[in-house]
Write an enzyme that holds these catalytic residues in place. Structure first.
Site, PDB file in Angstrom:
ATOM      1  N   CYS A 112       0.812  -1.123  -0.060  1.00 14.38           N
ATOM      2  CA  CYS A 112       0.194   0.025   0.184  1.00 14.38           C
ATOM      3  C   CYS A 112       0.876   1.428  -0.019  1.00 14.38           C
ATOM      4  O   CYS A 112       0.315   2.329  -0.377  1.00 14.38           O
ATOM      5  CB  CYS A 112      -0.916   0.181   1.137  1.00 14.38           C
ATOM      6  N   HIS A 252      -3.194   6.788   3.506  1.00 16.72           N
ATOM      7  CA  HIS A 252      -3.835   5.666   2.866  1.00 16.72           C
ATOM      8  C   HIS A 252      -4.935   5.290   3.273  1.00 16.72           C
ATOM      9  O   HIS A 252      -5.236   5.213   4.384  1.00 16.72           O
ATOM     10  CB  HIS A 252      -2.741   4.560   2.825  1.00 16.72           C
ATOM     11  N   ASN A 282     -10.168  -0.538   0.396  1.00 17.86           N
ATOM     12  CA  ASN A 282      -8.750  -0.260   0.535  1.00 17.86           C
ATOM     13  C   ASN A 282      -8.204  -0.714  -0.604  1.00 17.86           C
ATOM     14  O   ASN A 282      -8.387  -1.839  -0.985  1.00 17.86           O
ATOM     15  CB  ASN A 282      -8.200  -1.098   1.472  1.00 17.86           C
TER      16      ASN A 282
HETATM   17  N1  COA Z   1     -17.846  -9.818   9.790  1.00 15.67           N
HETATM   18  C1  COA Z   1     -18.012 -10.039  10.940  1.00 15.67           C
HETATM   19  N2  COA Z   1     -17.295 -10.509  11.809  1.00 15.67           N
HETATM   20  C2  COA Z   1     -15.765 -10.474  11.619  1.00 15.67           C
HETATM   21  C3  COA Z   1     -15.238  -9.971  10.318  1.00 15.67           C
HETATM   22  C4  COA Z   1     -16.393  -9.833   9.422  1.00 15.67           C
HETATM   23  N3  COA Z   1     -15.989  -9.531   8.034  1.00 15.67           N
HETATM   24  N4  COA Z   1     -14.223  -9.945  10.546  1.00 15.67           N
HETATM   25  C5  COA Z   1     -13.715 -10.647  11.634  1.00 15.67           C
HETATM   26  N5  COA Z   1     -15.051 -10.707  12.422  1.00 15.67           N
HETATM   27  C6  COA Z   1     -14.833 -11.371  13.752  1.00 15.67           C
HETATM   28  C7  COA Z   1     -13.700 -11.986  14.115  1.00 15.67           C
HETATM   29  O1  COA Z   1     -13.811 -13.391  13.710  1.00 15.67           O
HETATM   30  C8  COA Z   1     -13.772 -11.586  15.567  1.00 15.67           C
HETATM   31  O2  COA Z   1     -14.650 -12.634  16.159  1.00 15.67           O
HETATM   32  P1  COA Z   1     -14.306 -13.168  17.656  1.00 15.67           P
HETATM   33  O3  COA Z   1     -14.093 -12.088  18.642  1.00 15.67           O
HETATM   34  O4  COA Z   1     -15.628 -14.156  17.809  1.00 15.67           O
HETATM   35  O5  COA Z   1     -13.177 -14.040  17.532  1.00 15.67           O
HETATM   36  C9  COA Z   1     -14.208 -10.354  15.886  1.00 15.67           C
HETATM   37  O6  COA Z   1     -14.777 -10.024  14.519  1.00 15.67           O
HETATM   38  C10 COA Z   1     -13.060  -9.339  16.187  1.00 15.67           C
HETATM   39  O7  COA Z   1     -11.938  -9.520  15.376  1.00 15.67           O
HETATM   40  P2  COA Z   1     -10.778  -8.516  15.144  1.00 15.67           P
HETATM   41  O8  COA Z   1      -9.878  -8.997  14.187  1.00 15.67           O
HETATM   42  O9  COA Z   1     -10.196  -8.266  16.537  1.00 15.67           O
HETATM   43  O10 COA Z   1     -11.453  -7.059  14.525  1.00 15.67           O
HETATM   44  P3  COA Z   1     -10.869  -5.710  14.396  1.00 15.67           P
HETATM   45  O11 COA Z   1     -11.629  -4.810  15.167  1.00 15.67           O
HETATM   46  O12 COA Z   1      -9.427  -5.622  14.546  1.00 15.67           O
HETATM   47  O13 COA Z   1     -11.550  -5.359  12.896  1.00 15.67           O
HETATM   48  C11 COA Z   1     -10.209  -5.381  10.785  1.00 15.67           C
HETATM   49  C12 COA Z   1     -10.653  -6.146  11.977  1.00 15.67           C
HETATM   50  C13 COA Z   1      -9.478  -6.344   9.869  1.00 15.67           C
HETATM   51  C14 COA Z   1     -11.487  -4.506  10.212  1.00 15.67           C
HETATM   52  C15 COA Z   1      -9.116  -4.403  11.531  1.00 15.67           C
HETATM   53  O14 COA Z   1      -8.375  -5.090  12.366  1.00 15.67           O
HETATM   54  C16 COA Z   1      -8.361  -3.678  10.280  1.00 15.67           C
HETATM   55  O15 COA Z   1      -8.956  -2.958   9.771  1.00 15.67           O
HETATM   56  N6  COA Z   1      -7.298  -3.763  10.676  1.00 15.67           N
HETATM   57  C17 COA Z   1      -6.167  -3.100   9.447  1.00 15.67           C
HETATM   58  C18 COA Z   1      -6.334  -3.724   8.302  1.00 15.67           C
HETATM   59  C19 COA Z   1      -5.682  -3.046   7.194  1.00 15.67           C
HETATM   60  O16 COA Z   1      -5.767  -1.775   7.105  1.00 15.67           O
HETATM   61  N7  COA Z   1      -4.968  -3.806   6.112  1.00 15.67           N
HETATM   62  C20 COA Z   1      -4.234  -3.158   5.262  1.00 15.67           C
HETATM   63  C21 COA Z   1      -3.123  -2.619   5.631  1.00 15.67           C
HETATM   64  S1  COA Z   1      -2.679  -1.476   4.396  1.00 15.67           S
END
Ligand code: COA
Length: 325
Positions: A112, A252, A282
């Site tokens: 990214c 970004h 993204n």
């Molecule tokens: N729909 C519903 N539930 C979901 C899900 C979805 N699409 N994706 C994950 N979950 C669930 C998980 O299984 C977890 O469940 P559990 O508590 O029963 O285990 C719960 O939601 C929390 O997961 P977690 O990964 O801690 O959520 P989060 O708040 O960190 O959000 C992202 C996940 C991916 C949205 C977030 O971490 C994020 O955006 N991170 C950065 C990603 C990014 O920018 N990547 C590119 C870098 S350039």
């Protein structure tokens, strides 16, 4: 002379993948995606569409915007993590399609952060007079690398391309500060292990879905906020400005909560931080050039404005660039 951005353009697929569409594919909900990421929809390439097509259209728009002929471009850097194919580089394929017969074409592989990596690389080439014009493109078809059985990853990514033509501008304008960094210790926070020389492409890697992106979103989140905030401050300090001098911050577009956290750390009001994540998701290396072009075309950036861009991506990689338009 300084290196400056002379023109921009962007392009994306017609296909749209909404949160409601994803609800039918994986166990997720519009409510979860919206509150956790800010994303409402993303663009999705059709099966017969590929990265260089969007890149070429974005590049042609940028060249027209800049009033620069493709034959006057001396280097084409295509930032992409989703190339058309392993060999040759997408940059070469773009060079052919543009008829840029005096240019070297190559890819920048920095996830990214790729667009800001490209900007940083050509900046000194232009400033020192080594070349007159460069084309830096961020282009991705991420939806072909996303595992639609992995709900925490597949809801994030979208497709598109953005491009910028760079050339010399008078001192005081253009790129005032730029810096790129990486830290490979975090390689497994966002990676696609299959298909390379380490694991190769075997029945096993395909069965393990190793060719798809794997992400530890939660861990990435913290490093992203820390890195983008720190490098943004560094860019302002280096050029002798504060956030109050900045017209708009273009981060970004990774996740709305990452953008909000960076804004809060930088103490910039949210209105000064551009976001299009609801519409595009993204788009990795394409996110900053798409956002930049939207801001310029909508009149959110006009001549004289100071613009701060900051990126973060798999690797991990990150960067910052401060530009006076
Ligand atoms: N729909 C519903 N539930 C979901 C899900 C979805 N699409 N994706 C994950 N979950 C669930 C998980 O299984 C977890 O469940 P559990 O508590 O029963 O285990 C719960 O939601 C929390 O997961 P977690 O990964 O801690 O959520 P989060 O708040 O960190 O959000 C992202 C996940 C991916 C949205 C977030 O971490 C994020 O955006 N991170 C950065 C990603 C990014 O920018 N990547 C590119 C870098 S350039």
């Amino acid at each position: 002379m300084n290196a400056g951005i002379l023109g921009t353009g962007h392009d994306y697929p017609e296909g749209v993948l909404t949160n409601a569409d994803l609800e039918k594919i994986v166990d997720t909900s519009d409510e979860w995606i919206t509150t956790r990421t800010g994303i409402k929809q993303r663009r999705k390439a059709a099966d017969n569409e590929y990265t260089s097509q969007f890149a070429v259209r974005a590049a042609n728009k940028a060249l027209e915007d800049a009033g620069v002929d493709a034959k006057d471009v001396e280097i084409i850097l295509c930032a992409t993590t989703t190339p058309d194919q392993i060999l040759p580089s997408t940059g070469c394929l773009i060079q052919k399609e543009l008829g840029a017969t005096n240019a070297a074409g190559m890819d920048v592989f920095a996830a990214c952060s790729g667009f800001l990596y490209g900007i940083s690389m050509v900046e000194s080439m232009i400033r020192t007079g080594q070349i007159k014009h460069a084309l830096v493109i961020g282009a991705e078809v991420l939806t072909k690398y996303v595992d639609y059985t992995d709900r925490s990853t597949c809801v994030i990514f979208g497709d598109g391309a953005g491009a910028a033509v760079l050339g010399a501008v008078p001192e005081g304008k253009g790129i005032l500060a730029t810096k790129i960094l990486s830290d490979g210790r975090y390689e497994e926070q966002l990676f696609a292990p299959g298909g390379g020389t380490k694991l190769g492409t075997t029945h096993e890697t395909i069965d393990n879905r190793d060719h798809y992106f794997k992400m530890r979103g939660n861990e990435l989140f913290k490093v992203a906020v820390r890195s983008m905030s720190k490098i943004s401050k560094e860019m302002l300090d280096k050029a002798g400005y504060t956030v109050d001098d900045v017209k708009i911050v273009i981060p970004h577009q990774a996740n709305q909560r990452i953008t909000d956290a960076v804004a809060s750390r930088l103490k910039v009001p949210k209105e000064k931080v551009y976001s299009n994540i609801a519409q595009h998701g993204n788009t990795s290396s394409a996110s900053i050039p798409i956002a930049l072009d939207e801001c310029l075309k909508d009149g959110k950036i006009v001549e004289g404005d100071l613009v701060l861009m900051t990126a973060f991506g798999g690797g991990v990689t990150w960067g910052g660039t401060l530009v006076r338009f």
